[in-house]
Every structure is written in structure tokens, then in C-alpha cells.
Design a protein around this motif. Structure first.
Motif, PDB file in Angstrom:
ATOM      1  N   ILE A  70       0.845  -1.204   0.000  1.00 10.98           N
ATOM      2  CA  ILE A  70       0.000   0.000   0.000  1.00 10.98           C
ATOM      3  C   ILE A  70       0.876   1.248   0.000  1.00 10.98           C
ATOM      4  N   GLU A  71       1.934   1.246   0.813  1.00  8.72           N
ATOM      5  CA  GLU A  71       2.846   2.396   0.839  1.00  8.72           C
ATOM      6  C   GLU A  71       3.460   2.632  -0.527  1.00  8.72           C
ATOM      7  N   LEU A  86      -8.126   2.292  -7.704  1.00  7.37           N
ATOM      8  CA  LEU A  86      -9.107   2.607  -8.735  1.00  7.37           C
ATOM      9  C   LEU A  86      -9.571   4.049  -8.593  1.00  7.37           C
ATOM     10  N   SER A  87     -10.043   4.620  -9.698  1.00 11.69           N
ATOM     11  CA  SER A  87     -10.518   6.003  -9.693  1.00 11.69           C
ATOM     12  C   SER A  87     -11.659   6.147 -10.685  1.00 11.69           C
ATOM     13  N   ALA A 145     -10.677   4.453  -4.918  1.00 12.04           N
ATOM     14  CA  ALA A 145     -10.981   3.213  -4.198  1.00 12.04           C
ATOM     15  C   ALA A 145      -9.710   2.371  -4.112  1.00 12.04           C
ATOM     16  N   LEU A 146      -9.394   1.892  -2.928  1.00  6.18           N
ATOM     17  CA  LEU A 146      -8.240   1.034  -2.707  1.00  6.18           C
ATOM     18  C   LEU A 146      -8.727  -0.385  -2.460  1.00  6.18           C
ATOM     19  N   THR A 170       1.551   6.596  -7.091  1.00  2.00           N
ATOM     20  CA  THR A 170       0.438   7.337  -7.684  1.00  2.00           C
ATOM     21  C   THR A 170       0.320   8.759  -7.153  1.00  2.00           C
ATOM     22  N   GLY A 171       1.046   9.067  -6.075  1.00  2.00           N
ATOM     23  CA  GLY A 171       0.965  10.413  -5.508  1.00  2.00           C
ATOM     24  C   GLY A 171      -0.350  10.684  -4.803  1.00  2.00           C
ATOM     25  N   VAL A 172      -1.029   9.642  -4.356  1.00  2.00           N
ATOM     26  CA  VAL A 172      -2.319   9.790  -3.680  1.00  2.00           C
ATOM     27  C   VAL A 172      -2.105   9.732  -2.171  1.00  2.00           C
ATOM     28  N   HIS A 173      -2.646  10.704  -1.455  1.00  2.00           N
ATOM     29  CA  HIS A 173      -2.555  10.720   0.001  1.00  2.00           C
ATOM     30  C   HIS A 173      -3.600   9.784   0.589  1.00  2.00           C
TER      31      HIS A 173
END
Length: 528
Positions: free
Chosen positions: A198-199, A310-311, A274-275, A205-208
Motif C-alpha cells: 500500500i505504501e 481505482l478512480s 478506491a483502494l 500514484t501520488g495519492v494521500h
């Protein structure tokens, strides 16, 4: 032809005591008959998009009519008539046309589904200290003091024929002597597998973490309290209004189910990430009894995990790897033989294990048949569907004798990710779907390098495809998984761009060594 969720490859071998496993390892050939109700189900699913699709040509027709009225001067006369307040029929026509055009555009934007993009994904590679060579595996089985000599010999026989290589991974709690299969060590295994991927995914992806609005975790046999989703939320300090779902007991087919659940949620919540996390926990699910039909998971299951982001944000299309086209789910749980063919239970000495019955291959074949025939109308080229339709009319209406026409699924997909349930399963899918050796080699490689890593196996196959062959824009990828229940689930993706990724999980992999190893195995059904 279906990869059943567990080490189904040898299930019939152990129950029958046959010395030649290959003689019994054949799925029922779904191509001998086509159930029309499942084809109808696929077209029914397709028809749910018809209204949205029909609005596009309707809007185009109305736009052309407005353009024609403009060229003929109707709209200018409309302005002139409006100034003179002398209404004519042309004015009424123009107003109706403009209103209809606006209504069509509004309806299209209301009815259309949101796109679901896969921004990126990662898979787990364990440290070398977790490596479970044949020698180390058998040494642990002998020294733990739980197995009879017959059970140890059986495990060694299955391991040698399994198609697994010498670099698969098992958690430290299982490999130490004596094994320490505690809740604490099971939690540690989950943390060491899931947290790093996950890290890595969020960093790539640069997603917080607080940008993630939906979290779906699937792990079939390990479900502590607080849940696995709670562990992830606590570790990454995700927001308090996140929608979290913990899926359990769904076996090796759970990853497409998680993707489907995330897809449904992304239709309801705009501009959301969505993770999805797919894994299985080995530590607390090691069988210490001597029933052969429960020893198979010990021989084939290994450590693995995958994290997928996912986005539904259209602005993410340019950087996303794939777009999700279809998910098709098949569940045969209403049938008793399907429900019980993979069953977690205790043996006579109260040791918990997963039992595999001899009906497993028949159930898997039926599930595959339903899933494939439902998926066909959604993915097959029009030419293949027309050939199937004319063949059907000829046989059912005109009374022409002949075999049912089975479409060629190689025309529908460029790449296939088969769940690595076992060596014979992959061989059988290759045979029944008439796939090429190149199309199934990534699944063989994933089984050889990582073993059966349950629901995450299809992501190791996809990582292999990206690392060794790369993706071309527009290519379609079919992921299929089988699991207890009994279920067969599919996900279809389309590559958004051309790319090639050097996944750490596949660095240093020797493809020639794998081919030589598989060619030397007994009862290996090589495609000619």
C-alpha cells in the motif's frame, strides 16, 4: 478449463488414490453444449446500456436537424418572427427540436455510467529469508512432529509435481520449529505483506491516504477483530468517513468480487479513489493433520498480496494504466455439491483444514461454462456473435443437424490472467479455450515463482505481462478466478496507453529455468 480456487489440481488424485493423476484431471468440456439462458443473461446485461448508447445517435440526429435549419435560414427567420411576434409552425418546430436536443444531452449525462480506471497496482515480494525451497519445506514437515510418514511422503510427491519452483515464500511462523501459528504472528504476516504494497502504491500514484474514499479488503480465512480494514485505516490514518468493506470466506475468486464491489460504489460516489487489497493469510491456516484431501493447501499455497488503486475521476484517464470494461460473477452456491466441494472443517483429531472433494472439477467446469457464455455477448466481435446466431437458428429453427458453434475467445482478448490454482488447471484451460502457449505462460510462471497465492494470483500474472511483454494501448485483458462457494468471476480491462513496467516482484526471474523445470515434470501435458 477453469482455475478452481484451491489446489484443485490434485484433489481427485488424493481421494481416488490414482497413481496417474493426469488421467483424472479433466474439466467437463463446456463446449459440447451451450445453455441459452446464460447467453440470454449476457445479452440482458448488455441491454442495460442500450438506452445510454441510443441517446448518442439521437443527439447527433437532432444536432444535424438544427444545423440544417440554420443553413436554410430557418433559425434566422425564427429570430425575425420572434421580433415581429408573428409565430409560425417553423418556430414551434425549432423550439421542439432545441428542447429535445437539450433533453437528450441531459439524459445522456444522467444515465451514463462513470468510468472506472485502474491507476496502478503493486504486488508483494517477500524477503529472501521467507524462501521455502523443497528441502526446507520437507524439513519443516518432518521436524514439526505432526505428520505421519505416509503424510510426509504424500506432501513430497505433490510438491515435486506441483509446478512450484524453489523460490516460493512461507511466513516465518510456519517455517520455524515448532511452528508458532498464533494470532499475533498472523497479524504480523498481514502487516508485513499488506502495509509495504500500500505504501508503494500510494507513493507511485501520488495519492494521500486521506484521498481514498473507498477501501475493500478480501482475505478468506483470517478475519480478526478489529477487522483487516480497520488495521489499514489505523496504520495509514485514513479519513473517518471512508467506506470500508472486509470480504471473507470467498476463496481465490475474491479479487474480481472486490473489484466489482468497488466499481458499484464508484458509480455512486463522484470523484473518488478506491483502494482494493487482495491477500490470504497462511500463518493460522496451516493444516497439521494427516487427511490427504486437506494436506494439499500446505503443498501449494504460499504468501502473496496485491494492492490496486481505482478512480472514477475522468482527469485520471491519462495516467491510469487500464479502464475496467466488464465484471461478470457466477455463483453456484444453491447446488449442494458446489457448496460443499471446497469446505473448511475439522478432521477426526480436531485439526482444521480445507477439504477438497472429487466433485470439484465437475463443479468448476459448470461454473466456467456459465461465466464464459454470459461474458461472450459483452466481449466477442460482432462476426463471432453472428456466426453463433446463424448456427443457433439453423439447428433450432431450420432443423439442420450439426454441432453448436463455439466462438473463438482469442479474438476477444489479447492477454489472459488465469488464477494459478494448479498446473493441471492451467493446462486444461489452455486446452479447452484453445489458447496459445504464450497466452498461458504468464500463469505458469506465476505458479512456478510464487505458488498459489489465492486471490492475488491474477495480479502477479498481470505484473508478469507488464514486465516481460508490456502493454499496448487498446489491448484487452481477461482476469478469471475460481473459489469456494462455488464461484467463477471475471474482470475485463482495456489498456489506456502503451507502457512497460519493471516490477520488483519479477526481477531476476529465469524464464528458461522455469520452462526446463516444467518440461521435466511427470504427467506434464505439453500443448502440441
Amino acid at each position: 478449463m477453469a482455475p478452481p480456487a484451491e489446489p484443485t489440481v490434485t484433489a481427485t488424485v488424493t481421494t481416488n488414490g490414482d497413481s496417474n493423476p493426469a488421467s483424472n484431471l479433466h474439466l467437463p468440456d463446456y463446449r459440447r453444449s451451450v445453455a441459452l439462458k446464460y447467453v440470454k443473461r449476457g445479452y440482458t446485461f448488455l441491454m442495460s446500456y442500450v438506452l445510454t448508447i441510443a441517446l448518442v445517435p439521437l443527439a447527433a440526429m437532432l444536432a444535424l436537424e438544427l444545423a440544417n435549419m440554420y443553413r436554410n435560414g430557418e433559425l434566422m427567420r425564427l429570430v425575425s418572427v420572434a421580433k415581429q411576434t408573428d409565430l409560425t409552425f417553423n418556430l414551434i418546430t425549432a423550439i421542439i427540436t432545441i428542447s429535445a436536443f437539450c433533453a437528450v444531452l441531459v439524459s445522456y449525462f444522467i444515465l451514463r455510467t462513470r468510468p472506472v480506471y485502474m491507476v496502478d497496482f503493486t504486488v508483494f515480494r517477500a524477503p529472501e529469508s521467507w524462501t521455502a525451497t523443497y528441502t526446507r519445506f520437507m524439513k519443516g514437515s518432518r521436524e514439526c512432529g505432526k505428520f505421519t510418514e505416509e503424510a510426509i511422503d504424500f506432501q513430497e510427491k505433490i510438491l515435486i509435481r506441483s509446478g512450484l519452483g524453489q523460490q516460493t515464500y512461507l511466513p516465518p511462523a510456519v517455517q520455524c520449529v515448532p511452528p508458532q501459528c498464533t494470532m499475533e504472528n498472523a497479524r504480523k504476516e498481514f502487516e508485513m505483506v499488506v502495509y509495504p504494497i500500500i505504501e508503494e502504491l500510494l507513493a507511485k500514484t501520488g495519492v494521500h491516504p486521506k484521498q481514498v474514499g473507498i477501501l475493500v479488503v478480501n482475505c478468506s480465512l483470517f478475519n480478526p477483530t478489529p477487522s483487516l480494514t480497520a488495521m489499514i485505516i489505523n496504520k495509514f490514518k485514513m479519513r473517518s468517513n471512508i467506506l470500508s468493506y472486509n470480504l471473507a470466506g470467498m476463496g481465490c475468486s475474491a479479487s474480481p468480487i472486490s473489484i466489482d464491489l468497488a466499481k458499484q460504489l464508484l458509480q455512486l460516489h463522484p470523484s473518488t479513489y478506491a483502494l482494493v487489497v487482495s491477500t490470504e493469510n497462511i500463518t493460522q491456516n496451516w493444516y497439521f493433520g494427516n487427511d490427504r484431501d486437506k494436506l494439499l493447501p500446505n503443498c501449494l499455497f504460499r504468501v502473496g498480496g496485491a494492492a490496486i488503486l481505482l478512480s472514477n475521476r475522468r482527469r485520471d484517464a491519462w495516467r491510469s494504466k487500464y479502464e475496467l470494461l466488464h465484471t461478470v460473477r457466477t455463483h453456484l452456491g444453491a447446488k449442494d455439491e458446489a457448496y460443499s466441494c471446497i469446505f473448511q472443517m475439522e478432521d477426526e483429531k480436531r485439526n482444521v483444514g480445507v477439504r477438497l472433494t472429487k466433485e470439484l472439477f465437475a463443479v468448476a467446469g459448470e461454473a466456467l461454462k456459465i461465466n464464459v457464455t454470459t461474458l461472450g455477448p459483452l466481449v466477442l466481435p460482432l462476426s463471432e456473435q453472428l456466426l453463433f446466431f446463424f448456427n443457433l437458428v439453423g439447428r433450432k429453427v431450420l432443423g439442420i443437424k450439426g454441432k453448436p458453434y463455439i466462438p473463438d475467445f482469442k479474438l476477444a482478448f489479447d492477454k489472459v490472467c488465469i488464477h494459478t490454482g494448479g498446473r493441471a488447471v492451467i493446462d486444461e484451460i489452455e486446452r479447452q479455450l484453445h489458447l496459445t502457449t504464450d497466452m498461458v505462460e504468464p500463469s505458469r510462471a506465476a505458479l512456478y515463482r510464487y505458488g498459489n497465492v489465492s486471490s492475488s494470483s491474477i495480479w502477479y500474472v498481470l505484473a508478469y505481462l507488464e514486465a516481460f511483454g508490456g502493454m499496448r494501448r487498446g489491448e484487452r485483458i481477461w482476469q478469471m478466478g475460481f473459489g469456494s462457494g462455488f464461484k467463477c468471476n471475471s474482470a475485463v480491462w482495456r489498456a489506456n496507453r502503451t507502457f512497460k513496467v519493471d516490477h520488483e516482484a519479477w526481477q531476476g526471474f529465469d524464464l528458461d529455468e522455469m520452462r526446463q523445470h516444467l518440461a521435466a515434470l511427470p504427467n506434464h501435458n505439453k500443448k502440441k
